[in-house]
Design an enzyme around this catalytic site. Structure first.
Site, PDB file in Angstrom:
ATOM      1  N   ARG A 267      17.064  -4.717 -31.123  1.00 17.57           N
ATOM      2  CA  ARG A 267      18.332  -4.433 -30.301  1.00 17.57           C
ATOM      3  C   ARG A 267      19.420  -4.106 -31.197  1.00 17.57           C
ATOM      4  O   ARG A 267      19.641  -4.768 -32.119  1.00 17.57           O
ATOM      5  CB  ARG A 267      18.670  -5.517 -29.294  1.00 17.57           C
TER       6      ARG A 267
ATOM      7  N   PHE B  91      19.611 -12.048 -17.550  1.00 20.06           N
ATOM      8  CA  PHE B  91      19.822 -13.007 -18.763  1.00 20.06           C
ATOM      9  C   PHE B  91      19.306 -14.398 -18.166  1.00 20.06           C
ATOM     10  O   PHE B  91      19.903 -14.835 -17.169  1.00 20.06           O
ATOM     11  CB  PHE B  91      21.199 -12.907 -19.116  1.00 20.06           C
TER      12      PHE B  91
ATOM     13  N   ASP C 110      27.575  -9.426 -13.526  1.00 16.12           N
ATOM     14  CA  ASP C 110      27.580  -9.898 -14.567  1.00 16.12           C
ATOM     15  C   ASP C 110      27.900  -8.939 -15.553  1.00 16.12           C
ATOM     16  O   ASP C 110      27.287  -7.706 -15.889  1.00 16.12           O
ATOM     17  CB  ASP C 110      26.411 -10.793 -15.217  1.00 16.12           C
TER      18      ASP C 110
ATOM     19  N   TYR D  20      33.184 -12.945 -26.175  1.00 21.31           N
ATOM     20  CA  TYR D  20      32.837 -13.001 -27.377  1.00 21.31           C
ATOM     21  C   TYR D  20      31.922 -11.739 -27.830  1.00 21.31           C
ATOM     22  O   TYR D  20      31.546 -11.635 -29.165  1.00 21.31           O
ATOM     23  CB  TYR D  20      32.108 -14.408 -27.925  1.00 21.31           C
ATOM     24  N   LYS D  21      31.599 -11.207 -26.927  1.00 25.47           N
ATOM     25  CA  LYS D  21      30.711  -9.994 -27.254  1.00 25.47           C
ATOM     26  C   LYS D  21      31.493  -8.835 -27.421  1.00 25.47           C
ATOM     27  O   LYS D  21      32.154  -8.845 -28.660  1.00 25.47           O
ATOM     28  CB  LYS D  21      29.702  -9.647 -26.276  1.00 25.47           C
TER      29      LYS D  21
HETATM   30  C1  LIG Z   1      25.658 -13.180 -23.140  1.00 24.21           C
HETATM   31  C2  LIG Z   1      25.442 -13.551 -21.661  1.00 24.21           C
HETATM   32  C3  LIG Z   1      25.726 -14.499 -21.147  1.00 24.21           C
HETATM   33  C4  LIG Z   1      26.633 -15.712 -21.750  1.00 24.21           C
HETATM   34  O1  LIG Z   1      26.759 -16.793 -21.083  1.00 24.21           O
HETATM   35  P1  LIG Z   1      27.577 -17.793 -21.795  1.00 24.21           P
HETATM   36  O2  LIG Z   1      27.485 -18.955 -20.706  1.00 24.21           O
HETATM   37  O3  LIG Z   1      28.977 -17.356 -21.713  1.00 24.21           O
HETATM   38  O4  LIG Z   1      26.872 -18.440 -22.854  1.00 24.21           O
HETATM   39  C5  LIG Z   1      25.725 -14.663 -19.653  1.00 24.21           C
HETATM   40  N1  LIG Z   1      25.089 -13.364 -18.994  1.00 24.21           N
HETATM   41  C6  LIG Z   1      24.534 -12.590 -19.736  1.00 24.21           C
HETATM   42  C7  LIG Z   1      23.934 -11.257 -18.721  1.00 24.21           C
HETATM   43  C8  LIG Z   1      24.723 -12.451 -21.049  1.00 24.21           C
HETATM   44  O5  LIG Z   1      24.410 -11.152 -21.657  1.00 24.21           O
END
Ligand SMILES: *Cc1c(COP(=O)(O)O)cnc(C)c1O
Length: 429
Positions: free
Chosen positions: A388, A142, A214, A239-240
C-alpha cells in the site's frame, strides 16, 4: 496492469510515450504545492508513502508542543484553561477540520479515537430508528469499525443484527426497510476504493435509514462535502492525512438537523450543557458538543492543530489535483518500469473511484515492503498480500514517485526481498 487479468499489461506501456525522470522534474517545477515539503521534517532521502497510516511531523509542531508544555502547562498551570483557551481548543480545531470536510463548525467535535467516536454516533443513530434492528456495513471495512459494531450490538441486545455486504452491489441490496444505520468507510484502507458518498447516502435515506461515514482515509486526501452529500454522521482520524501525530484526537460530525434528537451513550461532563455548574442530572450540550465525553487531550490537540492548519494553508483544489496526479503517475511508472513482475493493481483504475493511495497485490508483498523500507521507500503491507502506497500531496513530489518506482524495480530485479528475515512479521505492519 489491470484489476481483472492479474499481471501488468506491458504491451500497453510500449504503445505510450515513456515517462522519464526529466518529465517528473518538470512536473515538480510547476507544482504550486512544492514548498510544503519544507514544512515537514522528514528524514533526508526518505520517500514517505505511509502518510495514510501516520502523517509525518510538521516542522512547526515541536515548538508548539514545547510552548504548551513549558509555558502554558509549566508556568500558567490551571489558569491556562481560560488564559490559553484550552477550554475551547477542541472546538477551535473542530471548526478547522469542518472546513476540510464540508461541515459547519457546530456540526463537528474533536476528541477520543475514531473507534470510540464510531461507537457514539452509531449508538445515537440506532436510537433514532428504534423500530429497526439491522446495522449494515461491509465485510471489508476496517476491522475496528466492525469490532465496534459487534460490541455495540452486544450492548443493544439480541434483536439487533450486523448485516455485512461482500461487494458494492451487495451494499445496495442490503439497505432494506429494516435497516436502522448504514456504516460505510468512504475510502477503503485496503484497496483505496472510494464510494460515492452522495449516492449511498441517498440510498440509505430512501430506505429510511441513517448513514455514518468513516473518513479516516478521506479527510485531507480527497474531496469530501458532507453537507452536499446530505450525510447524517461521520467520524475520522487526526493522525493520517491530517498529520496530527500518533494517536491524535479523532473527529466526529453530526448534521445539524439531527443534533437535538441525539442521545449518545458516553455522556461525560464535557458533553454537558454546563460542565462547570457541576449539577445533576446530565443535561446534554447543544449541537455536536454533546458528543464530547471527558477532558480533551490538550497536548495532542495542539499538535493536531498544527497539522490541520497546514492542510488549510494549501488550496484544496491543488491538493486534490496533485494527489490524483501522483497516483496516476505511480500506476503509469509501475507499468512501465516493473511490468515484468507479477504486480496486480488492486485500487480502481479510474481516478474518480479511488482515494489518495495505490494498492498493488503480489504474493511476496510483505517481504517486498520490508526490502523497500531498507531502501528508504516507506509504504506498508496489508494482509493478505497488499503493498500500500499513500500519496499525500503536501510533502510528496513527482520525483519522489519516480524514486519509489525505481527502488521497487531494484528490489525486484536484484531479488532484495528474498531474505529469511523478511518472512518474520512485526507486531505493527
Ligand atoms: C485508521 C482507521 C481507523 C482508526 O481508528 P482509531 O480508533 O483512531 O485507531 C478507523 N477506521 C478506519 C477506516 C481507519 O482507516
Amino acid at each position: 496492469m489491470s484489476s481483472s487479468t492479474g499481471g501488468i499489461g506491458a504491451t500497453e506501456a510500449h504503445t505510450r510515450k515513456r515517462r522519464t525522470f526529466k518529465d517528473c522534474q518538470l512536473l515538480d517545477a510547476a507544482d504550486r504545492l512544492a514548498h510544503f515539503r519544507g514544512k515537514f521534517s522528514l528524514p533526508e532521502n526518505t520517500v514517505y508513502l505511509d502518510g495514510n497510516s501516520l502523517g509525518p511531523l510538521p516542522v512547526a509542531t515541536p515548538a508548539r508542543i514545547a510552548e504548551v508544555v513549558e509555558q502554558e502547562w509549566g508556568k500558567d498551570l490551571i489558569s491556562s484553561w481560560n488564559k490559553h483557551g484550552w477550554f475551547i481548543m477542541a472546538n477551535k480545531v473542530a471548526s478547522k477540520i469542518a472546513r476540510i470536510v464540508g461541515a459547519r463548525a457546530h456540526e463537528m467535535v474533536v476528541g477520543d479515537s475514531t473507534s470510540v467516536n464510531l461507537f457514539k454516533v452509531v449508538s445515537a443513530a440506532a436510537r433514532l430508528r428504534p423500530d429497526r434492528h439491522v446495522i449494515v456495513s461491509e465485510r471489508a471495512n476496517f476491522p475496528t469499525d466492525l469490532y465496534m459494531l459487534e460490541g455495540l450490538i452486544r450492548q443493544l441486545g439480541s434483536k439487533y443484527v450486523l448485516r455485512l455486504a461482500d461487494n458494492d452491489g451487495e451494499i445496495n441490496s442490503s439497505i432494506t426497510a429494516d435497516v436502522a444505520v448504514v456504516v460505510l468507510t468512504h475510502v477503503s484502507f485496503r484497496t483505496g476504493r472510494m464510494l460515492d458518498m452522495a449516492k449511498y447516502t441517498q440510498l440509505a435515506h430512501e430506505a429510511g435509514a441513517l448513514i455514518v461515514w468513516d473518513l479516516a482515509h478521506s479527510a485531507g486526501a480527497v474531496h469530501v462535502d458532507l453537507a452536499a452529500a446530505g450525510a447524517d454522521f461521520a467520524v475520522g482520524c487526526g493522525y493520517k492525512f491530517l498529520n496530527g501525530g500518533p494517536g491524535a484526537p479523532a473527529f466526529l460530525y453530526v448534521a445539524e438537523r439531527l443534533q437535538e434528537l441525539c442521545e449518545q451513550p458516553l455522556c461525560g461532563w464535557f458533553g454537558h450543557a454546563r460542565p462547570f455548574a457541576f449539577e445533576s442530572p446530565y443535561a446534554p450540550a447543544e449541537g455536536a458538543q454533546r458528543f464530547q465525553c471527558g477532558t480533551p487531550p490538550i497536548l495532542s490537540l495542539a499538535a493536531l492543530e498544527v497539522g490541520v492548519d497546514l492542510m488549510l494553508e494549501a488550496s484544496q483544489e491543488h491538493l486534490l489535483a496533485k494527489s490524483a496526479a501522483l497516483c496516476e503517475l505511480f500506476i503509469t511508472l509501475v507499468k512501465q518500469e516493473c511490468g515484468r513482475w507479477d504486480f496486480r493493481l488492486v485500487s480502481p483504475r479510474n481516478a474518480c473511484e479511488r482515494g489518495s493511495q495505490i494498492c498493488l497485490a503480489h504474493p511476496e508483498s510483505y517481504a517486498i515492503v520490508q526490502a523497500l523500507i531498507l531502501e528508504n521507500v516507506v509504504g506498508d503491507f496489508r494482509a493478505p498480500d497488499i503493498l500500500r502506497f499513500g500519496f499525500a500531496p503536501l510533502y510528496n513530489s513527482y520525483t519522489t514517485v519516480w524514486t519509489a518506482v525505481q527502488k521497487l524495480q531494484l528490489v525486484m530485479r536484484e531479488g532484495l526481498w528474498d531474505k529469511p528475515e523478511y518472512k518474520q512479521r512485526s507486531a505493527v505492519t
